[in-house]
Structure formats: structure tokens, C-alpha cells
Design a protein around this motif. Sequence first.
Motif, short mmCIF file in Angstrom:
data_model
loop_
_atom_site.label_atom_id
_atom_site.label_comp_id
_atom_site.label_asym_id
_atom_site.label_seq_id
_atom_site.Cartn_x
_atom_site.Cartn_y
_atom_site.Cartn_z
N ILE A 1 65.63 -48.27 22.75
CA ILE A 1 65.05 -49.23 21.63
C ILE A 1 65.18 -48.51 20.28
O ILE A 1 65.28 -47.04 20.29
CB ILE A 1 63.37 -49.15 21.69
N VAL A 2 65.77 -49.03 19.39
CA VAL A 2 65.80 -48.71 17.87
C VAL A 2 65.01 -49.54 17.10
O VAL A 2 64.97 -50.92 17.19
CB VAL A 2 67.22 -48.93 17.46
N TYR A 3 63.98 -48.64 16.35
CA TYR A 3 62.81 -49.50 15.65
C TYR A 3 62.84 -48.84 14.23
O TYR A 3 63.16 -47.94 13.87
CB TYR A 3 61.48 -49.34 16.30
N TRP A 4 62.28 -49.85 13.28
CA TRP A 4 62.28 -49.49 11.87
C TRP A 4 61.39 -50.48 11.30
O TRP A 4 60.74 -51.29 11.85
CB TRP A 4 63.56 -49.51 11.32
N SER A 5 60.95 -50.13 10.03
CA SER A 5 59.95 -51.26 9.29
C SER A 5 60.22 -51.32 7.82
O SER A 5 60.83 -50.53 7.29
CB SER A 5 58.50 -50.68 9.40
N ASP A 6 59.90 -52.46 7.22
CA ASP A 6 60.03 -52.47 6.04
C ASP A 6 58.63 -52.77 5.30
O ASP A 6 57.51 -52.27 5.90
CB ASP A 6 60.88 -53.73 5.63
N MET A 7 58.18 -53.12 4.24
CA MET A 7 56.80 -53.17 3.60
C MET A 7 55.97 -54.25 4.14
O MET A 7 54.70 -53.94 4.33
CB MET A 7 56.90 -53.49 2.07
N GLU A 8 56.44 -55.28 4.87
CA GLU A 8 55.73 -56.13 5.58
C GLU A 8 55.98 -56.43 7.14
O GLU A 8 55.06 -57.12 7.59
CB GLU A 8 56.00 -57.57 4.73
N HIS A 9 56.93 -56.01 7.73
CA HIS A 9 57.23 -56.26 8.92
C HIS A 9 57.58 -54.85 9.88
O HIS A 9 58.35 -53.95 9.14
CB HIS A 9 58.36 -57.29 9.07
N ALA A 10 57.47 -54.85 10.95
CA ALA A 10 57.95 -53.89 11.86
C ALA A 10 59.12 -54.60 12.88
O ALA A 10 58.78 -55.73 13.29
CB ALA A 10 57.18 -53.32 12.72
#
Length: 253
Positions: free
Chosen positions: A219-228
Motif C-alpha cells: 500500500i502507498v498512501y497519502w492525503s491532501d487537504m480534503e481527502h485521503a
Amino acid sequence: MNAKLSDEQLVAYLDNQLDAEQRSRIDAALAEDPMLGLRLQWLDRSSMPFKSAYDEVTRQAPVERLQAMLDTQPVPTRPALSRRWFLAAAAGLLAGGVLADRLFLGWQTSQQTHNWRGLVADYMVLYVPETLDHLPSDEATQLAQLRTIDARLGLNLLPAKLALPRAQFKRAQILEYDGVAIAQITYLDPVHGPMALCVTRSNSGSRHFAKERRHGMNIVYWSDMEHAWMLIGRNSPVDLEEMATQLRTRIRA
């Protein structure tokens, strides 16, 4: 019928305490509803830190009062306690004034940011190439599916933004667990099999790529200001991060 199945019924199913007709009805419901299967997996999870949570409660509990309460509880005559008896006993303690929500409060707080990834991994581990290879892959179908995701999660996704090298876009759908919407965009890689880009709403702030491994999948994961976001598959972590970089760049554009 699926929505009417209670957690108690599913626990009884897991404990093999239903008659043949009841088991048959639940088997049929599981075959029709993948999310019901996800609920069942969640109830059957054995990896939650029950012992450490109870150790903490034991350290904080008023031992004498709790022992007095326990002394008044009827002891079952069966040698092994089922999960249904345990749940009933826990409910009795709660009614007696024990604040059971404190048991997992700290654990839930630390886990909530990545718990959804565990749910996705529980679901994705069931996928095989045959799950996806028969699905339509025309652009009109993809656009219609993506509009459903956009409406629920406030996104603006297009097939061109989601294209990946080698892997074929197969389906986009909305899943929901405990009232939380999770979009799943599935691909079929000719070498590594099913993979998925998943997204849910999040206000935890922007973060760069991180990696983990669940159920034999990377799994590679990240997020922005509104979503993961997360990309999950049996591809190597390096390949997944490269694809995640492409996706993140296009989705931002």
C-alpha cells in the motif's frame, strides 16, 4: 434482507450457533453483498489489541467495586464462553456503571487515520483476476461510475486522469462502512492481478507518500487537504509509488 442482519446474528454465524436454515440464508446474503462480507470480517477480526486495552482498564478500575459486581453475576456452566456471552456480560457491566467506551478510546484515536486502509485491504484480499476481467471497460460506463464518486466525495475524476501503464481501469464504485463513504477504483494488472485506488474524505491535512503492507499486498498512501488516498496491490512498493505519483499529479491538475 442484508441490512436487517444484526451484528449478533453475524457473531452467532461465526460461532456456528445457527441452524442450517439460518446459515443458508446468511450464506446467500454474503454471496450477494460484498459489504456484508466486510462486516463479517470485521466482527471476526482477531488482531485488535484486546489484552493491552483491558490491561489499561484494569490499572484504572476500582477493583473492589468491580469484583463485587462480578461476584453477583451468574457463572455459565459451559466450559467455554462464546462471544455472545462475552458481549452480554460486557453489556451488563456497562449497565452497572463501567464506562466501556474508555476501553478503546485511546486505541481508536491512534488508529482512526489508517483504519480505513485496513478495511480496504480486508476487502481487496478477496479479489482475483476473474473478479474483474469480465467487467465492461468502455468510457461511457467509466464516466457514469465516476460521476457517482464525484457526487459523494466532491471530486472531479476523469478516466484519462486515472489511466495507469499496463493496468486496465475496470470499475469505479462507492463503498460505505459505518456511514463513511470510500471510493474504490479497481484495475487489473496483467502480471500482478487486481489493484485499486481508493479515496475517502479526510481533514487530517496534506501528507506525502507513506507505505505499508497488509495481507500480502503493498500500500502507498497519502492525503491532501480534503481527502485521503491509497493505492493497493501486489505490485512492488517502488512500482506502486511511481504510479501513485502519476495519479496524484494528474488528479491535482
